[in-house]
Design a protein around this motif. Sequence first.
Motif, mmCIF file in Angstrom:
data_model
loop_
_atom_site.group_PDB
_atom_site.id
_atom_site.type_symbol
_atom_site.label_atom_id
_atom_site.label_comp_id
_atom_site.label_asym_id
_atom_site.label_seq_id
_atom_site.Cartn_x
_atom_site.Cartn_y
_atom_site.Cartn_z
ATOM 1 N N UNK A 177 -38.755 2.566 -11.367
ATOM 2 C CA UNK A 177 -39.029 3.273 -12.624
ATOM 3 C C UNK A 177 -40.316 4.091 -12.526
ATOM 4 N N UNK A 178 -41.334 3.505 -11.901
ATOM 5 C CA UNK A 178 -42.611 4.209 -11.757
ATOM 6 C C UNK A 178 -42.472 5.412 -10.832
ATOM 7 N N UNK A 179 -41.712 5.245 -9.749
ATOM 8 C CA UNK A 179 -41.521 6.349 -8.801
ATOM 9 C C UNK A 179 -40.748 7.481 -9.473
ATOM 10 N N UNK A 180 -39.699 7.124 -10.223
ATOM 11 C CA UNK A 180 -38.898 8.144 -10.912
ATOM 12 C C UNK A 180 -39.741 8.912 -11.918
ATOM 13 N N UNK A 181 -40.613 8.200 -12.637
ATOM 14 C CA UNK A 181 -41.492 8.886 -13.595
ATOM 15 C C UNK A 181 -42.453 9.812 -12.870
ATOM 16 N N UNK A 182 -42.991 9.363 -11.745
ATOM 17 C CA UNK A 182 -43.934 10.191 -10.981
ATOM 18 C C UNK A 182 -43.262 11.482 -10.520
ATOM 19 N N UNK A 183 -42.007 11.382 -10.093
ATOM 20 C CA UNK A 183 -41.299 12.549 -9.565
ATOM 21 C C UNK A 183 -40.546 13.315 -10.641
ATOM 22 N N UNK A 184 -40.521 12.758 -11.842
ATOM 23 C CA UNK A 184 -39.805 13.385 -12.965
ATOM 24 C C UNK A 184 -38.318 13.559 -12.647
ATOM 25 N N UNK A 185 -37.720 12.478 -12.115
ATOM 26 C CA UNK A 185 -36.286 12.482 -11.832
ATOM 27 C C UNK A 185 -35.679 11.231 -12.477
ATOM 28 N N UNK A 186 -34.366 11.212 -12.562
ATOM 29 C CA UNK A 186 -33.690 10.047 -13.125
ATOM 30 C C UNK A 186 -33.616 8.941 -12.078
ATOM 31 N N UNK A 187 -33.503 7.669 -12.522
ATOM 32 C CA UNK A 187 -33.357 6.565 -11.567
ATOM 33 C C UNK A 187 -32.158 6.758 -10.635
ATOM 34 N N UNK A 188 -31.073 7.331 -11.149
ATOM 35 C CA UNK A 188 -29.892 7.554 -10.312
ATOM 36 C C UNK A 188 -30.193 8.569 -9.210
ATOM 37 N N UNK A 189 -30.902 9.652 -9.569
ATOM 38 C CA UNK A 189 -31.282 10.653 -8.559
ATOM 39 C C UNK A 189 -32.208 10.037 -7.514
ATOM 40 N N UNK A 190 -33.151 9.232 -7.979
ATOM 41 C CA UNK A 190 -34.078 8.578 -7.060
ATOM 42 C C UNK A 190 -33.327 7.691 -6.077
ATOM 43 N N UNK A 191 -32.364 6.913 -6.589
ATOM 44 C CA UNK A 191 -31.587 6.016 -5.733
ATOM 45 C C UNK A 191 -30.835 6.808 -4.665
ATOM 46 N N UNK A 192 -30.309 7.960 -5.045
ATOM 47 C CA UNK A 192 -29.574 8.792 -4.090
ATOM 48 C C UNK A 192 -30.514 9.361 -3.017
ATOM 49 N N UNK A 193 -31.707 9.792 -3.434
ATOM 50 C CA UNK A 193 -32.678 10.342 -2.484
ATOM 51 C C UNK A 193 -33.107 9.262 -1.489
ATOM 52 N N UNK A 194 -33.359 8.041 -2.006
ATOM 53 C CA UNK A 194 -33.795 6.956 -1.136
ATOM 54 C C UNK A 194 -32.694 6.582 -0.153
#
Length: 359
Positions: free
Chosen positions: A282-299
């Motif tokens: 959640x903190x990483x997604x907020x830092x990057x201004x992306x959704x948790x789903x987008x973050x999961x896909x990037x990771x």
Amino acid sequence: MRNGLASLLYRTAGSRATWDAPSVAAEVGAETVDIEAAIMCLEQLGLLVPSTQATTGYIIVNPDVALSRLLDLERSLAASYHRRLGHFREALHMLLRDFSPGERHGNGVNVELLRTSTELSEFLDHRSSQVKQQELAIHPSAPAIDATNEMLSRTVRALSRGVKMRVLYSDHVVAHPVMRDYCMEVMRHGADIRVGGYLPLGMTLMDDDLALLPIDPQDTSLGVVAIHSMEVVRSMYAVFAYHWSEAVPIANVLDHAECVDRILSTQERVIIRMLAIGAKDEAIARRLNVSPRTLSRVISTLLDRLGVETRFQAAVKVTKMGLLAREPLEGTWTERSRHAASRSARGPRPHPSAQGFGP
């Protein structure tokens, strides 16, 4: 809390069949991210050493052995530092003992104090045009961005006359994209540049009779002292030669920076760094201004590209590869120069030390 967890994991290490973070987390009833951080802590302390020959992937190290290794490393680093410091103290003591700044001596030594950027700039414009053979320089810190164009022009003119230039920069200086561009440009004209880790004193040596040094190495805003003396230049040349021999060609550093840009995007570097310190999704997604789903896909994409299965393994791998050793700053040569020119028009010029007093 994590220090206590690291201690617990180490005490039970002998009976552990795996160091896979999710498995260990389930075993001890902790969060996976806390387990990853605790394992990293044990690695940093030298209590766990990665090994492909061990079934668990790690060799357990006795605390006495780990402590001995850390102490040996500290002694080695301290000895290296004191050797370097001794070179500088010897040269500075000679300067303070035998020469009085601002006075002309009977042995032909002349010392000038250049306290403002205007004085320094005028001095360099005049003196650099008279250099015949070589110019050597050490730069522990980056010059002000609005001084780089002036430095570039002065350096190219000298190189075009056949002057040989060798320049040493601290590694953090060439991590800046503007300075990388500057270094590549002066190298294209024939300058030889190397990069060192710890460079405690800035200097410029012109031919065999002029040394430019900060008036006070601890407060470079006080300006620069120009010493016309073959004896002083000879002493400072020994200091330069020592650091030059310890430095690496800038091409190695530039290759590293290009490797980072090619393998990891800016977004991915931020993700890896935050994962390494135990940040939640959640903190990483907020830092990057992306959704948790987008973050999961990037990771997920990042893990596949690195050939690892867990986020902890990704952080360890890119750290061992050195891909997070230097975090490049944003901006380009053109953008930085334009912004710097705007700032220069609005305010006073920087101190001499910020301007840079050499190539």
